[in-house]
Write a protein that holds these residues in place. Structure first.
Motif, PDB file in Angstrom:
ATOM      1  N   LYS A  38       0.825  -1.189  -0.220  1.00  0.00           N
ATOM      2  CA  LYS A  38       0.103  -0.019   0.053  1.00  0.00           C
ATOM      3  C   LYS A  38       1.094   1.180  -0.063  1.00  0.00           C
ATOM      4  CE  LYS A  38      -3.771   2.222   2.480  1.00  0.00           C
ATOM      5  NZ  LYS A  38      -4.616   2.398   1.496  1.00  0.00           N
ATOM      6  N   ASP A  39       0.326   2.380  -0.753  1.00  0.00           N
ATOM      7  CA  ASP A  39       1.008   3.644  -0.643  1.00  0.00           C
ATOM      8  C   ASP A  39       0.600   4.401   0.593  1.00  0.00           C
ATOM      9  OD1 ASP A  39       2.126   5.819  -1.512  1.00  0.00           O
ATOM     10  OD2 ASP A  39       0.773   6.632  -2.977  1.00  0.00           O
ATOM     11  N   LEU A  40       0.983   3.884   1.656  1.00  0.00           N
ATOM     12  CA  LEU A  40       0.883   4.236   2.987  1.00  0.00           C
ATOM     13  C   LEU A  40       0.990   5.920   3.181  1.00  0.00           C
ATOM     14  CD1 LEU A  40       2.550   1.577   5.015  1.00  0.00           C
ATOM     15  CD2 LEU A  40       0.326   1.796   4.816  1.00  0.00           C
ATOM     16  N   ASP A  41       1.966   6.514   2.602  1.00  0.00           N
ATOM     17  CA  ASP A  41       2.401   7.813   2.706  1.00  0.00           C
ATOM     18  C   ASP A  41       1.584   8.754   1.597  1.00  0.00           C
ATOM     19  OD1 ASP A  41       3.485   7.460   5.432  1.00  0.00           O
ATOM     20  OD2 ASP A  41       5.448   7.016   4.008  1.00  0.00           O
ATOM     21  N   ASN A  42       0.836   7.985   0.685  1.00  0.00           N
ATOM     22  CA  ASN A  42       0.351   8.711  -0.459  1.00  0.00           C
ATOM     23  C   ASN A  42       1.357   9.373  -1.562  1.00  0.00           C
ATOM     24  OD1 ASN A  42      -2.524   8.030  -0.007  1.00  0.00           O
ATOM     25  ND2 ASN A  42      -2.337   9.531   1.529  1.00  0.00           N
ATOM     26  N   GLU A  43       2.440   8.586  -1.461  1.00  0.00           N
ATOM     27  CA  GLU A  43       3.659   9.415  -2.562  1.00  0.00           C
ATOM     28  C   GLU A  43       3.404   9.185  -3.848  1.00  0.00           C
ATOM     29  OE1 GLU A  43       6.687  10.509  -1.524  1.00  0.00           O
ATOM     30  OE2 GLU A  43       6.203  10.797   0.316  1.00  0.00           O
ATOM     31  N   MET A  44       2.445   8.376  -4.196  1.00  0.00           N
ATOM     32  CA  MET A  44       2.052   8.279  -5.552  1.00  0.00           C
ATOM     33  C   MET A  44       1.113   9.461  -6.057  1.00  0.00           C
ATOM     34  SD  MET A  44       1.132   4.363  -6.121  1.00  0.00           S
ATOM     35  CE  MET A  44       2.548   2.980  -6.357  1.00  0.00           C
ATOM     36  N   ASP A  45       0.524  10.038  -5.159  1.00  0.00           N
ATOM     37  CA  ASP A  45      -0.515  10.900  -5.531  1.00  0.00           C
ATOM     38  C   ASP A  45       0.119  12.233  -6.161  1.00  0.00           C
ATOM     39  OD1 ASP A  45      -2.067   9.471  -4.101  1.00  0.00           O
ATOM     40  OD2 ASP A  45      -2.685  10.618  -2.749  1.00  0.00           O
ATOM     41  N   LYS A  46       1.293  12.490  -5.847  1.00  0.00           N
ATOM     42  CA  LYS A  46       1.757  13.638  -6.650  1.00  0.00           C
ATOM     43  C   LYS A  46       2.095  13.547  -7.994  1.00  0.00           C
ATOM     44  CE  LYS A  46       6.125  12.916  -4.041  1.00  0.00           C
ATOM     45  NZ  LYS A  46       6.795  13.421  -2.922  1.00  0.00           N
ATOM     46  N   TYR A  47       2.266  12.568  -8.416  1.00  0.00           N
ATOM     47  CA  TYR A  47       2.662  11.871  -9.722  1.00  0.00           C
ATOM     48  C   TYR A  47       1.536  11.840 -10.688  1.00  0.00           C
ATOM     49  CZ  TYR A  47       7.236  11.001  -8.071  1.00  0.00           C
ATOM     50  OH  TYR A  47       8.675  11.321  -7.279  1.00  0.00           O
ATOM     51  N   VAL A  48       0.351  11.708 -10.179  1.00  0.00           N
ATOM     52  CA  VAL A  48      -0.912  11.661 -10.859  1.00  0.00           C
ATOM     53  C   VAL A  48      -1.226  12.938 -11.590  1.00  0.00           C
ATOM     54  CG1 VAL A  48      -3.412  11.171 -10.765  1.00  0.00           C
ATOM     55  CG2 VAL A  48      -1.918   9.901  -9.235  1.00  0.00           C
ATOM     56  N   GLY A  49      -1.573  12.567 -13.046  1.00  0.00           N
ATOM     57  CA  GLY A  49      -1.874  13.637 -13.820  1.00  0.00           C
ATOM     58  C   GLY A  49      -1.304  13.569 -15.121  1.00  0.00           C
ATOM     59  N   THR A  50      -1.590  14.774 -15.879  1.00  0.00           N
ATOM     60  CA  THR A  50      -0.826  14.812 -17.306  1.00  0.00           C
ATOM     61  C   THR A  50       0.505  15.708 -17.235  1.00  0.00           C
ATOM     62  OG1 THR A  50      -3.189  14.597 -18.152  1.00  0.00           O
ATOM     63  CG2 THR A  50      -1.301  15.461 -19.715  1.00  0.00           C
ATOM     64  N   TRP A  51       1.433  15.185 -17.841  1.00  0.00           N
ATOM     65  CA  TRP A  51       2.842  15.731 -17.658  1.00  0.00           C
ATOM     66  C   TRP A  51       3.218  16.133 -18.972  1.00  0.00           C
ATOM     67  CZ3 TRP A  51       5.098  16.946 -13.138  1.00  0.00           C
ATOM     68  CH2 TRP A  51       4.053  16.428 -11.872  1.00  0.00           C
ATOM     69  N   GLN A  52       4.024  16.940 -19.301  1.00  0.00           N
ATOM     70  CA  GLN A  52       4.373  17.300 -20.684  1.00  0.00           C
ATOM     71  C   GLN A  52       5.914  18.048 -20.883  1.00  0.00           C
ATOM     72  OE1 GLN A  52       1.686  18.569 -23.529  1.00  0.00           O
ATOM     73  NE2 GLN A  52       3.165  19.831 -24.692  1.00  0.00           N
ATOM     74  N   TYR A  53       6.894  17.316 -21.753  1.00  0.00           N
ATOM     75  CA  TYR A  53       7.953  17.813 -22.065  1.00  0.00           C
ATOM     76  C   TYR A  53       7.859  18.440 -23.381  1.00  0.00           C
ATOM     77  CZ  TYR A  53      12.660  17.697 -24.003  1.00  0.00           C
ATOM     78  OH  TYR A  53      13.914  17.759 -24.786  1.00  0.00           O
ATOM     79  N   THR A  54       8.353  19.602 -23.561  1.00  0.00           N
ATOM     80  CA  THR A  54       8.396  20.290 -24.770  1.00  0.00           C
ATOM     81  C   THR A  54       9.909  21.135 -25.125  1.00  0.00           C
ATOM     82  OG1 THR A  54       6.307  20.849 -24.582  1.00  0.00           O
ATOM     83  CG2 THR A  54       7.485  21.989 -26.319  1.00  0.00           C
ATOM     84  N   HIS A  55      10.350  20.454 -26.020  1.00  0.00           N
ATOM     85  CA  HIS A  55      11.778  21.003 -26.518  1.00  0.00           C
ATOM     86  C   HIS A  55      11.503  21.479 -28.148  1.00  0.00           C
ATOM     87  CE1 HIS A  55      16.102  22.149 -26.702  1.00  0.00           C
ATOM     88  NE2 HIS A  55      16.136  21.390 -27.588  1.00  0.00           N
ATOM     89  N   GLY A  56      11.378  22.522 -28.594  1.00  0.00           N
ATOM     90  CA  GLY A  56      11.136  23.073 -30.104  1.00  0.00           C
ATOM     91  C   GLY A  56      10.002  22.174 -30.496  1.00  0.00           C
ATOM     92  N   THR A  57      10.103  21.361 -31.482  1.00  0.00           N
ATOM     93  CA  THR A  57       9.057  20.874 -32.074  1.00  0.00           C
ATOM     94  C   THR A  57       8.861  19.400 -31.663  1.00  0.00           C
ATOM     95  OG1 THR A  57      10.450  19.912 -33.941  1.00  0.00           O
ATOM     96  CG2 THR A  57       9.034  21.988 -34.224  1.00  0.00           C
TER      97      THR A  57
END
Length: 200
Positions: A38-57
């Motif tokens: 179990k994720d006892l300390d809810n460490e996973m929660d901050k990673y949940v969502g949409t993430w984006q890397y952009t470099h030029g095109t």
């Protein structure tokens, strides 16, 4: 009646003792079959969502979800799962994001999945991590080159007031693999390396 109550209480106690709830980084050999990682300390929660890397095109988009209490046949576990899209020079190279709309794809069947937390001195070494900082090393699969053994190391970066949430996502090769044939590509569709990602 007293004996029936005692028997039921004993059975319930035995079952309860076998149902262990343990931290994510506990080793399998330290727990009983049926344990819950179990994720006892809810460490996973901050990673949940949409993430984006952009470099030029070029853009790399990763969408992560937290699946809780997933049964793998022997154990229950909380997992970070995800899919991704990579665009190079405005050309889409790979897009697995539609897999989220297929509800038969669960848990470790996603192309990004796992729960392993790694220390700062574990490969990939993190010299500027805090001593209590927790990173995740997840399995990463290339849909066209499933013979490659890949991992994605996620590090949530400290947030400054007024700035968006950021993390690094580092794609690494775990070890050598046996190629299907001599013409098989040896690199994934998403290039190896570290990506600075911003939460959308």
């Amino acid at each position: 009646m007293k004996n029936i109550f005692f028997t039921i209480l004993t059975i319930f106690t035995i079952i309860s003792c076998k149902a262990q709830t343990v931290a994510l980084n506990t080793y399998y050999e330290d727990v009983n079959i049926g344990a819950y990682f179990k994720d006892l300390d809810n460490e996973m929660d901050k990673y949940v969502g949409t993430w984006q890397y952009t470099h030029g095109t070029d853009t790399l988009t990763i969408v992560l979800q937290k699946n809780i209490h997933v049964f793998d046949g022997e154990y229950y576990e909380d997992l970070l799962v995800g899919e991704y899209r990579f665009v190079n020079n405005n050309q889409e190279i790979v897009n697995t994001l539609p897999r989220f709309s297929d509800f038969s794809i669960l848990g470790r069947k996603h192309l990004i999945s796992g729960r392993r937390q790694i220390a700062n001195n574990i490969y990939l070494v993190c010299n500027d991590c805090n001593s209590n900082e927790k990173r995740f090393m997840l399995n990463f699969h290339d849909p066209e080159r499933n013979y490659l053994s890949l991992s994605l190391v996620l590090r949530y970066l400290p947030q400054s007031f007024g700035t968006p949430e950021r993390m690094t996502a580092t794609l690494i090769d775990n070890d050598s693999v046996m190629l299907p044939d001599e013409n098989s590509p040896t690199v994934p569709l998403v290039p190896y390396g570290e990506y600075l990602m911003v939460k959308q």
